[in-house]
Design a protein around this motif. Structure first.
Motif, PDB file in Angstrom:
ATOM      1  N   GLY A   1      -4.235   1.774   8.787  1.00 41.76           N
ATOM      2  CA  GLY A   1      -3.557   0.872   7.855  1.00 41.76           C
ATOM      3  C   GLY A   1      -4.273  -0.461   7.802  1.00 41.76           C
ATOM      4  O   GLY A   1      -4.767  -0.957   8.830  1.00 41.76           O
TER       5      GLY A   1
ATOM      6  N   PRO B   1       0.298   9.957   9.585  1.00 41.03           N
ATOM      7  CA  PRO B   1      -1.039   9.679   9.040  1.00 41.03           C
ATOM      8  C   PRO B   1      -2.158  10.240   9.928  1.00 41.03           C
ATOM      9  O   PRO B   1      -3.321  10.183   9.538  1.00 41.03           O
ATOM     10  CB  PRO B   1      -1.087   8.146   9.021  1.00 41.03           C
ATOM     11  CG  PRO B   1      -0.197   7.740  10.158  1.00 41.03           C
ATOM     12  CD  PRO B   1       0.875   8.789  10.266  1.00 41.03           C
TER      13      PRO B   1
ATOM     14  N   THR C   1       0.649   1.950   8.907  1.00 46.95           N
ATOM     15  CA  THR C   1       0.999   2.338   7.540  1.00 46.95           C
ATOM     16  C   THR C   1       2.508   2.576   7.497  1.00 46.95           C
ATOM     17  O   THR C   1       3.172   2.602   8.534  1.00 46.95           O
ATOM     18  CB  THR C   1       0.299   3.646   7.108  1.00 46.95           C
ATOM     19  OG1 THR C   1       0.936   4.752   7.764  1.00 46.95           O
ATOM     20  CG2 THR C   1      -1.175   3.639   7.430  1.00 46.95           C
TER      21      THR C   1
ATOM     22  N   ASN D   1      -0.257   3.008  14.386  1.00 49.82           N
ATOM     23  CA  ASN D   1       0.014   3.322  12.982  1.00 49.82           C
ATOM     24  C   ASN D   1       0.601   2.086  12.337  1.00 49.82           C
ATOM     25  O   ASN D   1       1.724   1.675  12.651  1.00 49.82           O
ATOM     26  CB  ASN D   1       1.007   4.470  12.832  1.00 49.82           C
ATOM     27  CG  ASN D   1       1.391   4.651  11.360  1.00 49.82           C
ATOM     28  OD1 ASN D   1       0.555   4.448  10.469  1.00 49.82           O
ATOM     29  ND2 ASN D   1       2.643   4.999  11.086  1.00 49.82           N
TER      30      ASN D   1
ATOM     31  N   ASN E   1      -8.157   3.417   6.825  1.00 49.91           N
ATOM     32  CA  ASN E   1      -7.139   3.205   5.787  1.00 49.91           C
ATOM     33  C   ASN E   1      -7.352   4.173   4.630  1.00 49.91           C
ATOM     34  O   ASN E   1      -8.484   4.586   4.357  1.00 49.91           O
ATOM     35  CB  ASN E   1      -7.223   1.756   5.276  1.00 49.91           C
ATOM     36  CG  ASN E   1      -6.003   1.360   4.462  1.00 49.91           C
ATOM     37  OD1 ASN E   1      -4.873   1.575   4.911  1.00 49.91           O
ATOM     38  ND2 ASN E   1      -6.200   0.797   3.285  1.00 49.91           N
ATOM     39  N   ARG E   2      -6.227   4.532   3.984  1.00 53.11           N
ATOM     40  CA  ARG E   2      -6.303   5.419   2.818  1.00 53.11           C
ATOM     41  C   ARG E   2      -7.291   4.862   1.800  1.00 53.11           C
ATOM     42  O   ARG E   2      -8.178   5.584   1.330  1.00 53.11           O
ATOM     43  CB  ARG E   2      -4.901   5.557   2.199  1.00 53.11           C
ATOM     44  CG  ARG E   2      -4.859   6.405   0.963  1.00 53.11           C
ATOM     45  CD  ARG E   2      -3.440   6.527   0.457  1.00 53.11           C
ATOM     46  NE  ARG E   2      -2.863   5.230   0.079  1.00 53.11           N
ATOM     47  CZ  ARG E   2      -1.640   5.076  -0.410  1.00 53.11           C
ATOM     48  NH1 ARG E   2      -0.852   6.121  -0.553  1.00 53.11           N
ATOM     49  NH2 ARG E   2      -1.194   3.885  -0.737  1.00 53.11           N
TER      50      ARG E   2
END
Ligand code: NAP
Length: 281
Positions: free
Chosen positions: A138, A209, A199, A197, A161-162
């Motif tokens: 994240g 995730p 996120t 985490n 991160n995404r």
């Protein structure tokens, strides 16, 4: 009586009032903790209004953490993170800085206690950070606080991160850090000592995730998500033999750190934790 508070929108279900008020009660401090819900673009006016009303300190939550930065004199860590979640008004004995706005009022100081929320959570669970390999998943507000906090504590940080670009941008600001997309977790997590985490994955649905097969017994895992208290990530980390740390600890210690900045006292951690846990149940 001192008044402390929280600005956010929405703030309806905040866990902070009972947590802080349990602290005041334990130390016989004559204070209340109230919530304020300004319009989303009114961060600066909300801080000014709280100062005018004699509020002694504010917590700041979504969506105001970034905007409040411009309305206060931020400490260096809050400035690096780019977000403020705790405001101390000068009457609290803090060093006074003239606001420079012609008001004659001193500027409130801004802090980011989410960072201490991360490091104090690991400390509470006996997890060393200095010299350890840490992975932060994240790169939003919580990810930024975690990455700076872990690096300042001596860890080598990798941010995944995404949106990979947000991770590489953040890593460029954090000393010694690297960054990339979620695909990098395959290589980083098996070699890591510490995982955070940061996120929101795991809050709305039973999702994680981080694939379970990457988790291992030498890992300490903090999930910033605190509802539910036991997320899928923490469940799978426990099954892998890892040390697990619920997001409620981070929430507790960001509040503890704010409490200490406002009152100058050591916070009654156990009483504040009991009140928070009662609310979460
Ligand atoms: P934020 O600034 O909106 O950032 C959200 C982060 O989650 C971004 O990195 C985003 O990635 C990622 N994300 C969102 N949906 C995703 C998905 N489906 N798959 C993968 N990544 C996804 O939010 P925040 O303020 O950092 O908060 C993040 C979480 O931490 C929330 O659950 C919040 O409640 C929690 N938190 C807890 C504490 C505590 O004291 N325990 C304190 C602060 C925050 P992209 O960049 O790709 O969008």
């Amino acid at each position: 009586m001192d008044v402390y508070g929280l600005i956010g929108n929405p703030v309806g279900h905040s866990l902070s009032p009972p947590m802080h008020e349990a602290g005041y009660e334990a130390l016989s401090i004559d204070a209340r903790y109230v919530t304020f819900e300004p319009e989303p673009d009114d961060a600066a006016r909300a801080v000014e209004g709280a100062a005018a009303l004699g509020v002694a300190g504010l917590n700041v939550t979504i969506p105001f953490k970034r905007d409040v930065l411009a309305a206060v004199d931020p400490d260096p860590l809050a400035e690096r993170i780019g977000a403020v979640n705790t405001v101390v008004f000068p009457d609290d004995g803090e060093e006074e800085v003239d606001a420079g706005d012609g008001s004659g009022r001193d500027a409130p100081r801004g802090y980011n206690t989410d960072a201490a929320g991360v490091t104090r959570s690991f400390e509470r669970h006996g997890v060393p950070l200095d010299g350890r390999d840490a992975v932060v998943v994240g790169a939003g507000g919580a990810g930024r606080a975690a990455a700076f906090a872990l690096a300042d504590a001596g860890a080598s940080v990798h941010v995944a991160n995404r949106t990979a670009e947000r991770a590489t941008d953040l890593a460029a600001e954090v000393p010694g850090a690297t960054g990339g997309g979620l695909d990098g977790l395959d290589e980083r997590v098996p070699a890591a000592d510490v995982l955070v985490n940061a996120t929101s994955v795991g809050m709305e649905e039973d999702a994680t995730p981080v694939p379970a097969d990457l988790l291992h017994a030498d890992l300490a895992v903090l999930d910033a998500v605190y509802t539910p208290t036991e997320t899928r990530l923490l469940r799978e980390a426990a099954a892998a033999g890892a040390t697990t740390i619920e997001g409620a600890w981070m929430l507790l210690f960001q509040g503890v750190e704010a409490f200490e900045r406002w009152t100058g006292e050591d916070a009654p951690v156990e009483e504040m934790n009991a009140a928070l846990r009662a609310e979460l149940e």
